[in-house]
Design a protein around this motif. Sequence first.
Motif, PDB file in Angstrom:
ATOM      1  N   TYR A   1       0.832  -1.182   0.000  1.00 51.26           N
ATOM      2  CA  TYR A   1       0.000   0.000   0.000  1.00 51.26           C
ATOM      3  C   TYR A   1       0.877   1.246   0.000  1.00 51.26           C
ATOM      4  CZ  TYR A   1      -4.114  -2.811   1.060  1.00 51.26           C
ATOM      5  OH  TYR A   1      -5.140  -3.700   1.037  1.00 51.26           O
ATOM      6  N   PHE A   2       0.759   1.991  -1.062  1.00 53.20           N
ATOM      7  CA  PHE A   2       1.567   3.183  -1.278  1.00 53.20           C
ATOM      8  C   PHE A   2       1.327   4.226  -0.183  1.00 53.20           C
ATOM      9  CE2 PHE A   2       2.207   7.259  -3.691  1.00 53.20           C
ATOM     10  CZ  PHE A   2       3.583   7.156  -3.779  1.00 53.20           C
ATOM     11  N   ALA A   3       0.064   4.451   0.172  1.00 57.90           N
ATOM     12  CA  ALA A   3      -0.265   5.463   1.187  1.00 57.90           C
ATOM     13  C   ALA A   3       0.321   5.084   2.546  1.00 57.90           C
ATOM     14  CB  ALA A   3      -1.774   5.647   1.285  1.00 57.90           C
ATOM     15  N   THR A   4       0.357   3.797   2.859  1.00 56.02           N
ATOM     16  CA  THR A   4       0.938   3.341   4.119  1.00 56.02           C
ATOM     17  C   THR A   4       2.419   3.680   4.171  1.00 56.02           C
ATOM     18  OG1 THR A   4      -0.614   1.496   4.119  1.00 56.02           O
ATOM     19  CG2 THR A   4       1.244   1.336   5.612  1.00 56.02           C
ATOM     20  N   GLU A   5       3.129   3.396   3.083  1.00 54.21           N
ATOM     21  CA  GLU A   5       4.560   3.701   3.024  1.00 54.21           C
ATOM     22  C   GLU A   5       4.803   5.210   3.139  1.00 54.21           C
ATOM     23  OE1 GLU A   5       7.030   1.470   3.124  1.00 54.21           O
ATOM     24  OE2 GLU A   5       5.453  -0.037   3.289  1.00 54.21           O
ATOM     25  N   LEU A   6       3.959   5.997   2.489  1.00 53.25           N
ATOM     26  CA  LEU A   6       4.091   7.453   2.590  1.00 53.25           C
ATOM     27  C   LEU A   6       3.924   7.918   4.030  1.00 53.25           C
ATOM     28  CD1 LEU A   6       2.073   8.644  -0.542  1.00 53.25           C
ATOM     29  CD2 LEU A   6       4.522   8.963  -0.152  1.00 53.25           C
ATOM     30  N   SER A   7       2.912   7.398   4.710  1.00 53.31           N
ATOM     31  CA  SER A   7       2.663   7.836   6.085  1.00 53.31           C
ATOM     32  C   SER A   7       3.788   7.405   7.019  1.00 53.31           C
ATOM     33  CB  SER A   7       1.314   7.326   6.590  1.00 53.31           C
ATOM     34  OG  SER A   7       1.349   5.927   6.797  1.00 53.31           O
ATOM     35  N   MET A   8       4.371   6.226   6.790  1.00 53.20           N
ATOM     36  CA  MET A   8       5.468   5.760   7.634  1.00 53.20           C
ATOM     37  C   MET A   8       6.719   6.625   7.447  1.00 53.20           C
ATOM     38  SD  MET A   8       3.954   3.511   9.239  1.00 53.20           S
ATOM     39  CE  MET A   8       4.668   2.088   9.962  1.00 53.20           C
ATOM     40  N   ALA A   9       6.812   7.295   6.291  1.00 51.26           N
ATOM     41  CA  ALA A   9       7.937   8.197   6.031  1.00 51.26           C
ATOM     42  C   ALA A   9       7.573   9.643   6.362  1.00 51.26           C
ATOM     43  CB  ALA A   9       8.361   8.077   4.567  1.00 51.26           C
ATOM     44  N   PHE A  10       6.472   9.839   7.078  1.00 53.04           N
ATOM     45  CA  PHE A  10       5.999  11.154   7.525  1.00 53.04           C
ATOM     46  C   PHE A  10       5.550  12.051   6.370  1.00 53.04           C
ATOM     47  CE2 PHE A  10       9.342  10.025  10.784  1.00 53.04           C
ATOM     48  CZ  PHE A  10       8.441   9.457  11.658  1.00 53.04           C
ATOM     49  N   HIS A  11       5.106  11.460   5.277  1.00 52.32           N
ATOM     50  CA  HIS A  11       4.542  12.199   4.149  1.00 52.32           C
ATOM     51  C   HIS A  11       3.013  12.159   4.287  1.00 52.32           C
ATOM     52  CE1 HIS A  11       8.225  12.231   1.451  1.00 52.32           C
ATOM     53  NE2 HIS A  11       8.595  11.462   2.459  1.00 52.32           N
ATOM     54  N   THR A  12       2.514  12.669   5.402  1.00 57.70           N
ATOM     55  CA  THR A  12       1.093  12.543   5.738  1.00 57.70           C
ATOM     56  C   THR A  12       0.187  13.228   4.731  1.00 57.70           C
ATOM     57  OG1 THR A  12       1.718  12.426   8.066  1.00 57.70           O
ATOM     58  CG2 THR A  12      -0.599  12.885   7.581  1.00 57.70           C
ATOM     59  N   ILE A  13       0.543  14.435   4.295  1.00 57.79           N
ATOM     60  CA  ILE A  13      -0.318  15.157   3.358  1.00 57.79           C
ATOM     61  C   ILE A  13      -0.449  14.380   2.057  1.00 57.79           C
ATOM     62  CG2 ILE A  13      -0.551  17.255   1.960  1.00 57.79           C
ATOM     63  CD1 ILE A  13       0.788  18.774   4.305  1.00 57.79           C
ATOM     64  N   GLU A  14       0.659  13.911   1.530  1.00 57.05           N
ATOM     65  CA  GLU A  14       0.629  13.152   0.277  1.00 57.05           C
ATOM     66  C   GLU A  14      -0.167  11.855   0.455  1.00 57.05           C
ATOM     67  OE1 GLU A  14       3.791  11.706  -3.163  1.00 57.05           O
ATOM     68  OE2 GLU A  14       4.545  12.674  -1.344  1.00 57.05           O
ATOM     69  N   ALA A  15       0.009  11.173   1.590  1.00 54.78           N
ATOM     70  CA  ALA A  15      -0.743   9.943   1.856  1.00 54.78           C
ATOM     71  C   ALA A  15      -2.239  10.233   1.923  1.00 54.78           C
ATOM     72  CB  ALA A  15      -0.258   9.304   3.159  1.00 54.78           C
ATOM     73  N   LEU A  16      -2.623  11.323   2.585  1.00 56.08           N
ATOM     74  CA  LEU A  16      -4.046  11.676   2.662  1.00 56.08           C
ATOM     75  C   LEU A  16      -4.614  12.021   1.290  1.00 56.08           C
ATOM     76  CD1 LEU A  16      -4.130  13.688   5.983  1.00 56.08           C
ATOM     77  CD2 LEU A  16      -5.504  11.674   5.459  1.00 56.08           C
ATOM     78  N   ARG A  17      -3.843  12.693   0.460  1.00 57.17           N
ATOM     79  CA  ARG A  17      -4.312  13.034  -0.892  1.00 57.17           C
ATOM     80  C   ARG A  17      -4.542  11.752  -1.706  1.00 57.17           C
ATOM     81  NH1 ARG A  17      -5.518  18.235  -0.012  1.00 57.17           N
ATOM     82  NH2 ARG A  17      -3.770  19.673   0.166  1.00 57.17           N
ATOM     83  N   VAL A  18      -3.628  10.784  -1.577  1.00 59.10           N
ATOM     84  CA  VAL A  18      -3.785   9.507  -2.287  1.00 59.10           C
ATOM     85  C   VAL A  18      -5.018   8.778  -1.757  1.00 59.10           C
ATOM     86  CG1 VAL A  18      -2.780   7.212  -2.611  1.00 59.10           C
ATOM     87  CG2 VAL A  18      -1.352   9.246  -2.890  1.00 59.10           C
ATOM     88  N   LEU A  19      -5.127   8.697  -0.433  1.00 61.43           N
ATOM     89  CA  LEU A  19      -6.253   7.977   0.167  1.00 61.43           C
ATOM     90  C   LEU A  19      -7.593   8.631  -0.142  1.00 61.43           C
ATOM     91  CD1 LEU A  19      -4.708   6.892   3.555  1.00 61.43           C
ATOM     92  CD2 LEU A  19      -5.551   5.386   1.751  1.00 61.43           C
ATOM     93  N   ASP A  20      -7.635   9.953  -0.242  1.00 64.38           N
ATOM     94  CA  ASP A  20      -8.878  10.633  -0.640  1.00 64.38           C
ATOM     95  C   ASP A  20      -9.386  10.049  -1.953  1.00 64.38           C
ATOM     96  OD1 ASP A  20      -9.081  12.378   1.508  1.00 64.38           O
ATOM     97  OD2 ASP A  20      -8.112  14.049   0.478  1.00 64.38           O
ATOM     98  N   LYS A  21      -8.479   9.914  -2.917  1.00 62.75           N
ATOM     99  CA  LYS A  21      -8.850   9.392  -4.235  1.00 62.75           C
ATOM    100  C   LYS A  21      -9.214   7.912  -4.173  1.00 62.75           C
ATOM    101  CE  LYS A  21      -5.973  12.763  -6.580  1.00 62.75           C
ATOM    102  NZ  LYS A  21      -4.712  13.016  -7.250  1.00 62.75           N
ATOM    103  N   VAL A  22      -8.427   7.134  -3.421  1.00 65.03           N
ATOM    104  CA  VAL A  22      -8.688   5.691  -3.322  1.00 65.03           C
ATOM    105  C   VAL A  22     -10.046   5.436  -2.687  1.00 65.03           C
ATOM    106  CG1 VAL A  22      -7.945   3.542  -2.203  1.00 65.03           C
ATOM    107  CG2 VAL A  22      -6.254   5.027  -3.302  1.00 65.03           C
ATOM    108  N   VAL A  23     -10.341   6.136  -1.609  1.00 67.60           N
ATOM    109  CA  VAL A  23     -11.619   5.926  -0.911  1.00 67.60           C
ATOM    110  C   VAL A  23     -12.791   6.291  -1.819  1.00 67.60           C
ATOM    111  CG1 VAL A  23     -13.073   6.737   1.001  1.00 67.60           C
ATOM    112  CG2 VAL A  23     -10.679   6.141   1.422  1.00 67.60           C
TER     113      VAL A  23
END
Length: 174
Positions: A1-23
């Motif tokens: 999961y790309f968003a999970t990896e982003l969040s683990m690297a503290f890229h929270t904004i980018e992870a939330l933007r990806v998850l917005d689209k996925v959801v």
Amino acid sequence: YFATELSMAFHTIEALRVLDKVVVNSRRVHGSSHELTKVATGWWKRLRVRYVYFEHQQYKALRYDNGANSCIIQGPFPPPNGHGEPRHLVDEKTFSVPYAAISCSCGTPVMLHGLKKAAHLNGEIGDVREYCDVSRRYVVHLEDKALKPVKVKLANLRIVFDLPDPKPKNLDLD
């Protein structure tokens, strides 16, 4: 999961933007009861929580109070230990603390404000990636990738509880 990896690297904004689209797309294609939709929605909800530290313990930041001079926090929460330590709901309290008394967790989305020497950066949002003990500033990587990371005092940061819509990218069609 790309968003999970982003969040683990503290890229929270980018992870939330990806998850917005996925959801949104998963609900449309699979429906809200599909496993992918449930997993993506769960991650989206977890990443929307803003954690701060107060008196060396982790709390959830809920909102600002008193014109952003103080923050309403809830907790304390046990530190993540990999063993799924249960929360102690009886010990958790919700209260207001001066904003200057908290510290941001890595990955916290923030907005820059009140900068004087770099006033052009006021209003920019980014993720806290680290704290520099030497300069006593937070290292913030801005959402606008054309801008370099900046070191900022806590007084010049505001936690972003709800992300604004992303800025439109400047498309040169010539």
